[in-house]
Structure formats: C-alpha cells, structure tokens
Write a protein that holds these residues in place. Structure first.
Motif, short mmCIF file in Angstrom:
data_model
loop_
_atom_site.label_atom_id
_atom_site.label_comp_id
_atom_site.label_asym_id
_atom_site.label_seq_id
_atom_site.Cartn_x
_atom_site.Cartn_y
_atom_site.Cartn_z
N CYS A 168 28.36 -9.82 7.95
CA CYS A 168 29.46 -10.54 8.88
C CYS A 168 30.46 -9.22 9.23
N LEU A 169 30.60 -7.98 8.14
CA LEU A 169 31.70 -7.08 8.80
C LEU A 169 30.91 -6.10 9.72
N LEU A 170 29.45 -6.16 9.70
CA LEU A 170 29.00 -5.03 10.51
C LEU A 170 28.69 -5.86 11.75
N THR A 171 28.17 -6.87 11.85
CA THR A 171 27.67 -7.49 13.16
C THR A 171 28.22 -8.82 13.39
N GLY A 172 28.96 -9.47 12.60
CA GLY A 172 29.54 -10.66 12.64
C GLY A 172 28.30 -11.64 11.85
N ILE A 229 26.35 -21.21 15.41
CA ILE A 229 26.12 -22.09 15.99
C ILE A 229 27.09 -23.33 15.21
N TYR A 230 27.06 -23.29 13.84
CA TYR A 230 27.98 -24.23 13.12
C TYR A 230 29.46 -23.99 13.36
N THR A 231 29.79 -22.70 13.60
CA THR A 231 31.28 -22.64 14.08
C THR A 231 31.69 -23.27 15.32
N LEU A 232 30.71 -22.86 16.35
CA LEU A 232 30.62 -23.42 17.65
C LEU A 232 31.03 -25.20 17.54
N ILE A 233 29.93 -25.58 16.90
CA ILE A 233 29.98 -27.04 16.74
C ILE A 233 31.29 -27.53 15.96
N ILE A 234 31.75 -27.02 14.88
CA ILE A 234 33.11 -27.52 14.29
C ILE A 234 34.22 -27.37 14.91
N ILE A 235 34.31 -26.22 15.61
CA ILE A 235 35.50 -25.98 16.74
C ILE A 235 35.63 -26.65 17.94
N ILE A 248 30.52 -19.72 22.27
CA ILE A 248 29.44 -19.69 23.00
C ILE A 248 28.74 -18.50 23.38
N ILE A 249 29.72 -17.48 23.61
CA ILE A 249 29.12 -16.09 23.58
C ILE A 249 28.57 -15.33 22.34
N ALA A 250 29.19 -16.03 21.40
CA ALA A 250 28.83 -15.62 19.87
C ALA A 250 27.46 -16.11 19.45
N VAL A 251 27.15 -17.27 20.00
CA VAL A 251 25.84 -17.95 19.58
C VAL A 251 24.84 -17.14 20.76
N ILE A 252 25.02 -17.25 21.94
CA ILE A 252 24.19 -16.36 22.98
C ILE A 252 23.83 -15.04 22.71
N THR A 293 31.85 -4.76 28.13
CA THR A 293 33.06 -5.07 28.86
C THR A 293 33.36 -6.32 29.31
N ILE A 294 32.25 -7.45 29.52
CA ILE A 294 32.40 -8.69 29.73
C ILE A 294 32.91 -9.31 28.48
N GLN A 295 32.45 -9.08 27.41
CA GLN A 295 32.85 -9.36 26.17
C GLN A 295 34.57 -9.16 25.85
N ARG A 296 34.64 -8.15 26.26
CA ARG A 296 36.24 -7.76 25.96
C ARG A 296 37.09 -8.57 27.26
N ILE A 297 36.81 -8.89 28.19
CA ILE A 297 37.15 -9.42 29.31
C ILE A 297 37.48 -10.96 28.59
N ILE A 298 36.35 -11.42 28.10
CA ILE A 298 36.45 -12.93 27.79
C ILE A 298 37.52 -12.88 26.44
N THR A 299 37.72 -12.04 25.89
CA THR A 299 38.34 -12.25 24.38
C THR A 299 40.16 -12.28 25.14
N ILE A 300 40.33 -12.08 26.18
CA ILE A 300 41.59 -12.53 26.79
C ILE A 300 41.96 -13.93 26.97
N LEU A 301 40.88 -14.63 27.17
CA LEU A 301 40.88 -16.24 27.20
C LEU A 301 41.60 -16.80 26.18
N PRO A 302 41.46 -16.69 25.15
CA PRO A 302 42.21 -17.29 24.10
C PRO A 302 43.60 -17.12 23.87
N ILE A 303 43.92 -15.73 24.34
CA ILE A 303 45.34 -15.58 24.53
C ILE A 303 46.18 -16.21 25.68
N LEU A 304 45.36 -16.41 26.79
CA LEU A 304 45.63 -16.92 27.79
C LEU A 304 45.99 -18.29 27.35
N SER A 305 45.01 -19.04 26.86
CA SER A 305 45.04 -20.41 26.35
C SER A 305 46.13 -20.77 25.43
#
Length: 189
Positions: A61-65, A72-78, A143-147, A157-169
């Motif tokens: 979890c600390l190295l790669t998540g 998938i479980y996290t995506l489903i429950i959240i 979704i990206i975490a699952v894909i 860079t796309i992953q970092r840009i998408i991390t802005i979305l939760p802040i904006l939401s």
C-alpha cells in the motif's frame, strides 16, 4: 473513511427526508433523538464499510497503493453504492410527491404541508446537486486507481491534473453551501 463520511451523510439525509415524507404524521425523524439515531447509523456504516481495506498489505500500500481488488472495492463503496442509493431514494421521493400532488385537496387545506413538500423537494434537489459535485470530483480518481493500478497505463501528469478535481469539488460544495445558507451570508456581510 473520510470520503465515506461525506457520501453517506448525503445518503442518510436523503433517507431521513424519505422517512419524514412517508411517515409525515410521526415526529420522530424531526426530533433530536431521531437525528442522533440517523447520525449514529451513518457513523456505524462509515466505520464498518471501509474496514476490509485495512486488511491489505501495508508495504504494498505504501509503495504502490492498494491492490486492485481493494481499489475496486473502494470505488464501489464510495461512488457506486451511494449513487444508486441516492438515485433510488430520490426517485421514491419524487414519485411519492407526484402521487401526493395528484390527490384532490379540500378547499381549506393546510398550505403549510404544500410548503413543506415544496421545501423537501427543493432540499432533495439541492442535495442531489451537492452529491453530483462530490462524485464528479472524486469518481475520476477512484476510476483511474482501478484502471491504472500498476501505474503505467496513464501518464503521471494526467494523474496529477486529475488530483485537482477533488479539491475543486470540495470548493464547489462549499460555495454551494454558502450560496444556499442565507443566514450565514447575512451574518458575514
């Protein structure tokens, strides 16, 4: 658990609205005891649902998540479960409100009930907007975490840009709350 708190809080509020509409004669859901029960149920759900993710390997979890199964479980429950729950609850409420609006009211009908129904409908619409803002900000990350659970499918860079979305939401939900709460605006201004 923190993300579950937000999503399931909106679910509990929707369920509370449904129960107050269906059991309008019962004042239990409008009392402090009823609200405390709803909050306790929400916290119980929020604490127990994410518990299986704690069984994952801490080094991995600390190295790669999280492992793909836990992602998938996290995506489903959240994202998936609360979305279906809120859609179903709101559909029941709107069907119930439509059914009640078709009933012929006597000439001396109590207008406070229609105002309460209109207020409930407005509140549900508002909560659905808040939930949509929350999900549109957080769902892409899960979704990206699952894909991209190996870390090689999507550029960094796309992953970092998408991390802005939760802040904006979160900012969008805070602005939405500020716009909706007239007393707070009057107090601040």
């Amino acid at each position: 658990m923190v993300n579950c708190l937000v999503t399931y809080a909106l679910c509990v509020v929707s369920l509370n609205r449904l129960l107050t509409i269906i059991y309008g004669q019962t004042s239990f859901f409008r009392t402090k005891r009823g609200i405390a029960l709803c909050i306790a149920v929400q916290w119980l759900i929020v604490i127990t649902i994410p518990l299986p993710t704690f069984a994952s390997d801490i080094k991995h979890c600390l190295l790669t998540g999280l492992v793909l199964d836990y992602q998938i479980y996290t995506l489903i429950i959240i994202v998936v479960l609360p979305t279906f729950f809120i859609i179903i609850i709101n559909a029941i409420i709107f069907a119930r409100a439509r059914q009640l609006s078709r009933i012929v009211q006597p000439m001396c009908a109590d207008f406070s009930r229609t105002v309460k129904r209109r207020r409930d409908t407005y509140l549900l619409k508002y909560m659905f907007i808040m939930f949509s803002i929350f999900v549109s900000g957080w769902a892409p990350i899960y979704i990206i975490a699952v894909i991209n659970w190996t870390g090689s499918a999507i550029p960094h860079t796309i992953q970092r840009i998408i991390t802005i979305l939760p802040i904006l939401s979160l900012l969008g939900d805070m602005l939405n709350l500020f716009i909706y709460n007239q007393e707070l605006r009057k107090y601040l201004f």
